[in-house]
Design a protein around this motif. Structure first.
Motif, PDB file in Angstrom:
ATOM      1  N   VAL A  81     -97.050 -36.596 -11.032  1.00 11.00           N
ATOM      2  CA  VAL A  81     -95.945 -37.550 -10.832  1.00 11.00           C
ATOM      3  C   VAL A  81     -96.484 -38.977 -10.921  1.00 11.00           C
ATOM      4  CG1 VAL A  81     -94.250 -38.402  -9.158  1.00 11.00           C
ATOM      5  CG2 VAL A  81     -94.506 -35.955  -9.527  1.00 11.00           C
ATOM      6  N   TYR A  82     -97.645 -39.222 -10.341  1.00 12.99           N
ATOM      7  CA  TYR A  82     -98.235 -40.566 -10.416  1.00 12.99           C
ATOM      8  C   TYR A  82     -98.581 -40.929 -11.861  1.00 12.99           C
ATOM      9  CZ  TYR A  82    -101.174 -44.605  -9.631  1.00 12.99           C
ATOM     10  OH  TYR A  82    -101.708 -45.868  -9.680  1.00 12.99           O
ATOM     11  N   PHE A  83     -99.070 -39.968 -12.622  1.00 15.32           N
ATOM     12  CA  PHE A  83     -99.380 -40.225 -14.027  1.00 15.32           C
ATOM     13  C   PHE A  83     -98.117 -40.640 -14.798  1.00 15.32           C
ATOM     14  CE2 PHE A  83     -99.693 -38.627 -18.432  1.00 15.32           C
ATOM     15  CZ  PHE A  83    -100.711 -39.462 -18.882  1.00 15.32           C
ATOM     16  N   VAL A  84     -97.030 -39.943 -14.578  1.00 15.31           N
ATOM     17  CA  VAL A  84     -95.772 -40.299 -15.247  1.00 15.31           C
ATOM     18  C   VAL A  84     -95.284 -41.663 -14.760  1.00 15.31           C
ATOM     19  CG1 VAL A  84     -93.382 -39.587 -15.647  1.00 15.31           C
ATOM     20  CG2 VAL A  84     -95.201 -37.874 -15.645  1.00 15.31           C
TER      21      VAL A  84
ATOM     22  N   ILE B  21     -99.728 -29.593  -3.484  1.00 17.01           N
ATOM     23  CA  ILE B  21     -99.072 -30.904  -3.377  1.00 17.01           C
ATOM     24  C   ILE B  21     -99.897 -31.976  -4.078  1.00 17.01           C
ATOM     25  CG2 ILE B  21     -98.407 -32.716  -1.745  1.00 17.01           C
ATOM     26  CD1 ILE B  21     -97.478 -30.510   0.150  1.00 17.01           C
ATOM     27  N   ALA B  22    -101.206 -31.900  -3.966  1.00 21.01           N
ATOM     28  CA  ALA B  22    -102.074 -32.890  -4.616  1.00 21.01           C
ATOM     29  C   ALA B  22    -101.918 -32.838  -6.131  1.00 21.01           C
ATOM     30  CB  ALA B  22    -103.532 -32.645  -4.223  1.00 21.01           C
ATOM     31  N   VAL B  23    -101.780 -31.645  -6.681  1.00 26.53           N
ATOM     32  CA  VAL B  23    -101.618 -31.504  -8.137  1.00 26.53           C
ATOM     33  C   VAL B  23    -100.291 -32.105  -8.581  1.00 26.53           C
ATOM     34  CG1 VAL B  23    -101.433 -29.849 -10.022  1.00 26.53           C
ATOM     35  CG2 VAL B  23    -103.086 -29.463  -8.180  1.00 26.53           C
TER      36      VAL B  23
ATOM     37  N   GLY C 251     -93.637 -42.268  -4.399  1.00 31.03           N
ATOM     38  CA  GLY C 251     -93.720 -42.580  -2.974  1.00 31.03           C
ATOM     39  C   GLY C 251     -93.494 -41.365  -2.094  1.00 31.03           C
ATOM     40  N   ILE C 252     -92.513 -40.554  -2.454  1.00 32.72           N
ATOM     41  CA  ILE C 252     -92.217 -39.359  -1.667  1.00 32.72           C
ATOM     42  C   ILE C 252     -93.360 -38.347  -1.765  1.00 32.72           C
ATOM     43  CG2 ILE C 252     -90.680 -37.352  -1.539  1.00 32.72           C
ATOM     44  CD1 ILE C 252     -88.401 -39.387  -2.288  1.00 32.72           C
ATOM     45  N   TRP C 253     -93.879 -38.147  -2.975  1.00 37.33           N
ATOM     46  CA  TRP C 253     -94.991 -37.201  -3.134  1.00 37.33           C
ATOM     47  C   TRP C 253     -96.263 -37.720  -2.475  1.00 37.33           C
ATOM     48  CZ3 TRP C 253     -94.863 -32.292  -3.860  1.00 37.33           C
ATOM     49  CH2 TRP C 253     -93.756 -31.718  -4.480  1.00 37.33           C
TER      50      TRP C 253
ATOM     51  N   GLY D 203     -98.425 -47.868  -6.312  1.00 37.48           N
ATOM     52  CA  GLY D 203     -98.090 -46.455  -6.183  1.00 37.48           C
ATOM     53  C   GLY D 203     -99.168 -45.623  -5.522  1.00 37.48           C
ATOM     54  N   THR D 204    -100.255 -46.246  -5.100  1.00 39.52           N
ATOM     55  CA  THR D 204    -101.337 -45.505  -4.446  1.00 39.52           C
ATOM     56  C   THR D 204    -101.320 -45.657  -2.935  1.00 39.52           C
ATOM     57  OG1 THR D 204    -102.905 -47.349  -4.621  1.00 39.52           O
ATOM     58  CG2 THR D 204    -102.829 -45.784  -6.470  1.00 39.52           C
ATOM     59  N   ILE D 205    -100.425 -46.472  -2.407  1.00 37.85           N
ATOM     60  CA  ILE D 205    -100.354 -46.719  -0.965  1.00 37.85           C
ATOM     61  C   ILE D 205     -98.981 -46.251  -0.476  1.00 37.85           C
ATOM     62  CG2 ILE D 205    -100.510 -48.451   0.861  1.00 37.85           C
ATOM     63  CD1 ILE D 205    -102.044 -50.201  -1.219  1.00 37.85           C
ATOM     64  N   PRO D 206     -98.947 -45.369   0.528  1.00 41.28           N
ATOM     65  CA  PRO D 206     -97.660 -44.857   0.998  1.00 41.28           C
ATOM     66  C   PRO D 206     -96.661 -45.965   1.325  1.00 41.28           C
ATOM     67  CG  PRO D 206     -99.445 -43.660   2.037  1.00 41.28           C
ATOM     68  CD  PRO D 206    -100.067 -44.801   1.273  1.00 41.28           C
ATOM     69  N   LEU D 207     -95.468 -45.839   0.823  1.00 41.57           N
ATOM     70  CA  LEU D 207     -94.314 -46.732   1.000  1.00 41.57           C
ATOM     71  C   LEU D 207     -94.425 -48.068   0.274  1.00 41.57           C
ATOM     72  CD1 LEU D 207     -93.434 -46.084   4.746  1.00 41.57           C
ATOM     73  CD2 LEU D 207     -92.418 -45.051   2.728  1.00 41.57           C
TER      74      LEU D 207
END
Length: 114
Positions: free
Chosen positions: A62-65, A55-57, A31-33, A91-95
């Motif tokens: 982080v999303y993969f983990v 930041i995108a990388v 969420g933070i990233w 995990g794909t939508i902020p917050l």
């Protein structure tokens, strides 16, 4: 006559606790990233600043983990596949991932007495 075989053994509570902790940490990190990624996109497209492309990388890894930890928890607490996919996509939508984590943590703690 033999007794019917019992279903697969239930996952130990301590294993669920560890999986839940990992899921919670990664839900927050994702969420933070993701918020940082939104900032990076604004800087890139509104102000033509490409200096934050890293930041995108980081967010991608982080999303993969997060996907791995969420799938691990889903198997241990036996979530249905539709619920698992919904939580993975949160995990794909902020917050939203952080909000979903809060409610799922409450449900799991109540369900398994954690």
């Amino acid at each position: 006559m033999t007794a019917p075989q019992s279903p697969a053994p239930i996952t130990p509570v301590e294993t669920i606790r560890k999986a839940l902790t990992g899921y919670r940490v990664l839900a927050w990190a994702t969420g933070i990233w993701l918020i940082a990624l939104c900032y990076e996109m604004v800087m890139k497209y509104a102000f033509q600043d490409d200096s934050l492309g890293w930041i995108a990388v980081v967010h991608g890894w982080v999303y993969f983990v997060y996907l791995l930890f969420t799938a691990n928890l889903a198997v241990k607490v036996r979530w249905p596949i539709a619920k698992t996919v919904g939580i993975l996509l949160a995990g794909t939508i902020p917050l939203v991932g952080i909000i979903v984590e809060h409610f799922q943590t409450q449900n799991i703690k109540e369900q398994f007495g954690l």
